[in-house]
Scaffold this active site. Structure first.
Site, short mmCIF file in Angstrom:
data_model
loop_
_atom_site.label_atom_id
_atom_site.label_comp_id
_atom_site.label_asym_id
_atom_site.label_seq_id
_atom_site.Cartn_x
_atom_site.Cartn_y
_atom_site.Cartn_z
N GLN A 80 -5.21 4.04 9.14
CA GLN A 80 -5.15 2.61 8.79
C GLN A 80 -4.63 2.41 7.37
OE1 GLN A 80 -5.30 -0.29 10.21
NE2 GLN A 80 -5.73 0.51 12.26
N SER A 81 -3.65 3.19 6.97
CA SER A 81 -3.14 3.08 5.60
C SER A 81 -2.31 1.82 5.39
CB SER A 81 -2.27 4.31 5.30
OG SER A 81 -1.47 4.06 4.17
N ASN A 82 -2.59 1.17 4.29
CA ASN A 82 -1.77 0.02 3.90
C ASN A 82 -0.44 0.48 3.30
OD1 ASN A 82 -3.77 -2.12 4.44
ND2 ASN A 82 -4.94 -0.99 2.89
#
Ligand SMILES: *Cc1c(COP(=O)(O)O)cnc(C)c1O
Length: 354
Positions: A80-82
């Site tokens: 879930q990396s931005n």
């Protein structure tokens, strides 16, 4: 006379992507309930692809990529990396092919975590997704990405790799030197003087950039980093390394003092990307008192850290505090079931007052 900071930063190639300056908003109701004067630097509003701190950070690696004639962008980070989401959008905007390597850093995740939020956006941008089953090994993740870059180069592509481990120059931190300048200009216009700055600290590009930027501009305000990834001892080392390198890059080695790093890990448990009650309550307070959205992985933890510092007296009552909102909003939906379940259990009024 030293070279002005803006001139030094101009030496680094940069692709302008973000909306700037981002707003500096008062948060009077949340501030009053904590007994402080609270201001929020709205870096969730940097514009590109739902914004966040990675938009400021990626402008410099992408500048380097463009100056090298790269046509393919590679990045590695959490599922879930931005940063991955912003890289996918920014790469596409520059006409590049984007490969992302998603690391399994968070144990026990559900289907929503793997499909919604940033992952959905990565796929929407047409990034090619690769998996990296090892969770916590940045050098290995970088090495695996370098191998992928090599195989793409063998096929005739011109790859550019955004590395994760601090073995590479912290170009992204330059974005937060600029943010420090941005904040000081806005504060001057509003005739504000901050007593404390609170920001998340993970890769440390944000924390180190703000710290070195503020010191290089002559501001001694304490910068409290709230740990989102590793314990305070390891995090201080991480910030120290990045900040020292950054200060040298901007030709201000004196702007960094190794004893000037504050990192707090009291709201980190049970670990990276995992919720606890203090974080859930901080998210509810910001939403219910200010209509402000915080995310579960970074800004919710950071607000929980700010609240902790006010309660413990590290930040004195009545202080004027600047909270750096680094974005991360898409991840809220990837944690939707867990947050939704919690919302059905808490009384309607919780989070409205303390
Ligand atoms: C990556 C990220 C952080 C952490 O910033 P670093 O510069 O990596 O320390 C904080 N907030 C959000 C929303 C992020 O995506």
């Amino acid at each position: 006379m030293p070279t002005p900071l803006s001139k030094t930063i101009e030496k680094f190639p940069r692709v302008r992507l973000g909306h700037s300056p981002t707003p500096l908003d008062a948060a009077p109701r949340l501030g009053a309930s904590l007994g402080i004067e609270l201001w929020i630097k709205r870096d969730d509003c940097t514009g590109l692809a739902m914004g966040g701190n990675k938009v400021r950070q990626i402008e410099f690696p992408l500048g380097e990529a463009r100056s090298q004639g790269a046509d393919t962008l590679l990045i590695t980070s959490a599922v879930q990396s931005n940063y991955v989401r912003v890289a996918a959008a920014a790469g596409r905007k520059l006409g590049m092919e984007v490969h992302v390597q998603l690391e399994e850093r968070v144990p026990g995740v559900d289907a929503l975590y793997r499909a919604s939020g940033n992952v959905l956006l990565d796929r929407l941008f047409g990034a090619k997704l690769h998996t990296f089953p090892v969770g916590e090994d940045e050098p290995a993740a970088d090495a695996s990405l370098d191998l992928l870059a090599q195989s793409l180069a063998d096929e005739g592509r011109r790859p550019y790799v955004i590395h994760l481990a601090p073995a590479h120059p912290p170009l992204g931190a330059l974005g937060y030197v600029i943010a420090a300048e941005d904040v000081l200009t806005q504060a001057r216009d509003l005739d504000l003087e901050f007593d404390a700055v609170v920001c998340p600290t993970g890769s440390a590009l944000t924390h180190a950039g703000l710290l070195v930027g503020l010191r290089a501009l002559g501001k001694e305000v304490p910068v409290y980093g709230v740990c989102v990834r590793r314990d305070a001892g390891s995090q201080v080392e991480r910030v120290r390394k990045v900040a020292a390198e950054l200060a040298a890059m901007i030709e201000r080695p004196e702007a960094f003092n190794g004893d000037d790093i504050q990192a707090f890990d009291g709201v980190l448990a049970p670990g990276y990307g995992r919720l606890n009650d203090a974080v859930r309550e901080a998210i509810a307070m910001a939403a219910r008192q200010e209509g402000l959205i915080l995310d579960p992985v970074y800004t919710g933890k950071t607000m929980a850290g700010l609240i902790d510092h006010v309660c413990s007296g590290v930040i004195a009552e009545g202080s004027r505090v600047l909270f750096i909102h680094t974005g991360g909003l898409p991840a809220l939906f990837a944690y939707g079931d867990r947050i939704g379940n919690w919302l059905s259990e808490v009384p309607w009024g919780q989070g409205e007052d303390r």
